[in-house]
Design a protein around this motif. Structure first.
Motif, short mmCIF file in Angstrom:
data_model
loop_
_atom_site.label_atom_id
_atom_site.label_comp_id
_atom_site.label_asym_id
_atom_site.label_seq_id
_atom_site.Cartn_x
_atom_site.Cartn_y
_atom_site.Cartn_z
N VAL A 74 -8.26 -58.70 10.55
CA VAL A 74 -7.74 -59.24 11.45
C VAL A 74 -6.15 -60.01 11.47
CG1 VAL A 74 -8.09 -61.37 12.41
CG2 VAL A 74 -10.45 -60.34 11.90
N VAL A 75 -5.90 -60.60 9.77
CA VAL A 75 -4.28 -60.69 9.34
C VAL A 75 -3.50 -59.23 9.89
CG1 VAL A 75 -2.79 -61.52 7.66
CG2 VAL A 75 -5.49 -62.30 8.28
N MET A 76 -3.58 -58.18 9.08
CA MET A 76 -2.83 -57.71 9.60
C MET A 76 -2.89 -56.64 10.98
SD MET A 76 -4.44 -54.93 5.78
CE MET A 76 -3.10 -53.07 6.74
N ASN A 77 -3.99 -57.20 12.33
CA ASN A 77 -4.69 -56.52 12.94
C ASN A 77 -3.68 -57.49 14.12
OD1 ASN A 77 -5.60 -54.30 12.55
ND2 ASN A 77 -7.75 -55.57 12.86
N THR A 78 -3.64 -58.89 13.46
CA THR A 78 -2.73 -59.40 13.89
C THR A 78 -0.98 -59.37 13.95
OG1 THR A 78 -4.83 -61.45 14.20
CG2 THR A 78 -2.40 -62.21 14.83
N THR A 79 -1.06 -58.79 12.62
CA THR A 79 0.83 -58.90 12.62
C THR A 79 1.40 -57.59 13.35
OG1 THR A 79 0.10 -59.44 9.95
CG2 THR A 79 1.99 -58.57 10.44
N ALA A 80 0.57 -56.30 13.10
CA ALA A 80 0.90 -55.22 13.46
C ALA A 80 1.07 -55.69 15.15
CB ALA A 80 -0.16 -54.67 13.76
N ASP A 81 0.12 -56.39 15.76
CA ASP A 81 0.37 -56.99 17.18
C ASP A 81 1.70 -57.47 17.49
OD1 ASP A 81 -2.15 -55.26 18.48
OD2 ASP A 81 -3.28 -56.73 18.01
N LEU A 82 1.81 -59.09 16.49
CA LEU A 82 2.85 -59.17 17.16
C LEU A 82 4.45 -58.42 16.56
CD1 LEU A 82 2.04 -62.32 14.47
CD2 LEU A 82 1.66 -62.43 16.97
N VAL A 83 4.60 -57.55 15.68
CA VAL A 83 5.67 -56.71 16.22
C VAL A 83 5.29 -55.55 17.18
CG1 VAL A 83 6.19 -54.09 14.63
CG2 VAL A 83 5.42 -56.31 13.20
N VAL A 84 4.81 -54.88 17.55
CA VAL A 84 4.88 -54.87 18.89
C VAL A 84 4.88 -55.33 19.98
CG1 VAL A 84 2.66 -53.02 20.99
CG2 VAL A 84 2.40 -52.72 18.35
N ILE A 85 4.61 -56.77 19.70
CA ILE A 85 4.64 -58.17 21.23
C ILE A 85 6.56 -57.61 20.89
CG2 ILE A 85 5.02 -60.39 21.44
CD1 ILE A 85 1.47 -59.86 21.21
N ALA A 86 6.92 -58.17 19.70
CA ALA A 86 8.55 -58.65 19.87
C ALA A 86 9.18 -56.67 19.95
CB ALA A 86 9.27 -58.54 17.80
N LEU A 87 8.75 -55.93 19.57
CA LEU A 87 9.09 -54.48 20.19
C LEU A 87 9.19 -53.92 21.52
CD1 LEU A 87 8.88 -52.61 17.00
CD2 LEU A 87 10.71 -53.67 17.40
N ALA A 88 8.72 -54.86 22.24
CA ALA A 88 7.47 -53.89 23.96
C ALA A 88 8.94 -54.09 24.37
CB ALA A 88 6.28 -55.32 24.40
N GLY A 89 10.11 -55.15 24.40
CA GLY A 89 11.41 -55.16 25.33
C GLY A 89 11.26 -54.36 25.51
N PRO A 90 12.54 -53.57 24.05
CA PRO A 90 12.87 -52.77 24.05
C PRO A 90 12.37 -51.31 24.44
CG PRO A 90 13.13 -53.94 22.21
CD PRO A 90 12.43 -54.56 23.04
N LEU A 91 11.14 -51.35 24.10
CA LEU A 91 10.84 -49.46 23.72
C LEU A 91 10.09 -49.58 24.95
CD1 LEU A 91 9.96 -49.45 19.89
CD2 LEU A 91 12.03 -48.55 21.04
N GLY A 92 9.67 -50.78 25.98
CA GLY A 92 7.76 -50.45 26.47
C GLY A 92 8.36 -49.71 27.87
N GLU A 93 9.77 -49.46 28.44
CA GLU A 93 10.15 -48.07 29.12
C GLU A 93 10.16 -47.07 29.22
OE1 GLU A 93 10.50 -47.15 32.86
OE2 GLU A 93 10.28 -49.43 32.28
N ARG A 94 10.63 -46.69 27.39
CA ARG A 94 10.58 -45.82 27.40
C ARG A 94 9.66 -45.23 26.54
NH1 ARG A 94 12.31 -41.14 24.55
NH2 ARG A 94 11.50 -40.62 22.15
N ILE A 95 8.13 -46.09 26.30
CA ILE A 95 6.80 -45.32 26.33
C ILE A 95 6.20 -45.87 27.35
CG2 ILE A 95 4.95 -46.28 25.13
CD1 ILE A 95 6.58 -47.78 22.62
N ARG A 96 6.63 -46.28 28.28
CA ARG A 96 5.59 -46.26 29.56
C ARG A 96 6.08 -44.87 30.54
NH1 ARG A 96 6.50 -51.87 29.40
NH2 ARG A 96 8.53 -51.66 30.54
N SER A 97 7.61 -44.59 30.41
CA SER A 97 7.80 -43.26 31.30
C SER A 97 7.59 -41.72 30.12
CB SER A 97 9.93 -43.52 31.34
OG SER A 97 9.88 -43.17 30.26
#
Length: 165
Positions: free
Chosen positions: A113-136
């Protein structure tokens, strides 16, 4: 953690008492991981066919949810796949001969759970800059699902063929 505790309460007793039950959980769990992997790969292929038939130029409207945190918590607590994942994955690493099966299960589940939560937090931190590229990029999403599916199949195969402790 709800799923970790529920699985630990039920599975730890069975695993501590029965080698046959332990082997059954191991092989069913490994098969389930392989199933998830195959399903991810098939979904990636299906998404490719769907993406080719839908215009990418049309902007898609995303309706914001009212409370994403509680919606996410409720989704995970009520998700049977999460329970099945913990029931199939964690027992693979429990050492029955080491005793305290319940505590091992809870400790391993907490680490997960701790590892998954940490990974989720990293994804959240990177979501802004990478979100548009991934969505497209439908290609990126397909490849990511295919690689993840292959990893799940490999993990399930490894767990099924490894020796039980």
């Amino acid at each position: 953690m709800v799923h970790v505790l529920a699985a630990a309460l039920g599975v730890s007793i069975v695993l501590a008492k029965s080698a046959v039950a332990f082997a059954t959980v191991k092989y069913v769990g490994a098969a389930y991981l392989c199933f998830l992997g195959v399903r991810m790969i098939l979904d990636a292929r299906r998404d490719k066919a769907t993406a080719e038939s839908i215009s990418i130029d049309a902007p898609q409207k995303v309706r914001p949810t009212r409370n994403p945190l509680w919606q996410g918590v409720a989704t995970e607590v009520l998700n049977p796949k999460t329970a099945l994942f913990f029931l199939s994955f964690i027992p693979q690493f429990v050492d029955r001969s080491g005793g305290h099966v319940f505590l091992q299960f809870v400790a391993l589940g907490t680490i997960s759970v701790v590892m998954n939560t940490t990974a989720d937090l990293v994804v959240i931190a990177l979501a802004g800059p990478l979100g548009e590229r991934i969505r497209s990029s439908a290609t990126f999403r397909r490849r990511q699902r295919t690689v993840t599916g292959a990893i799940m199949i490999g993990l399930g195969t490894y767990l099924a063929t490894s020796e039980s402790k």
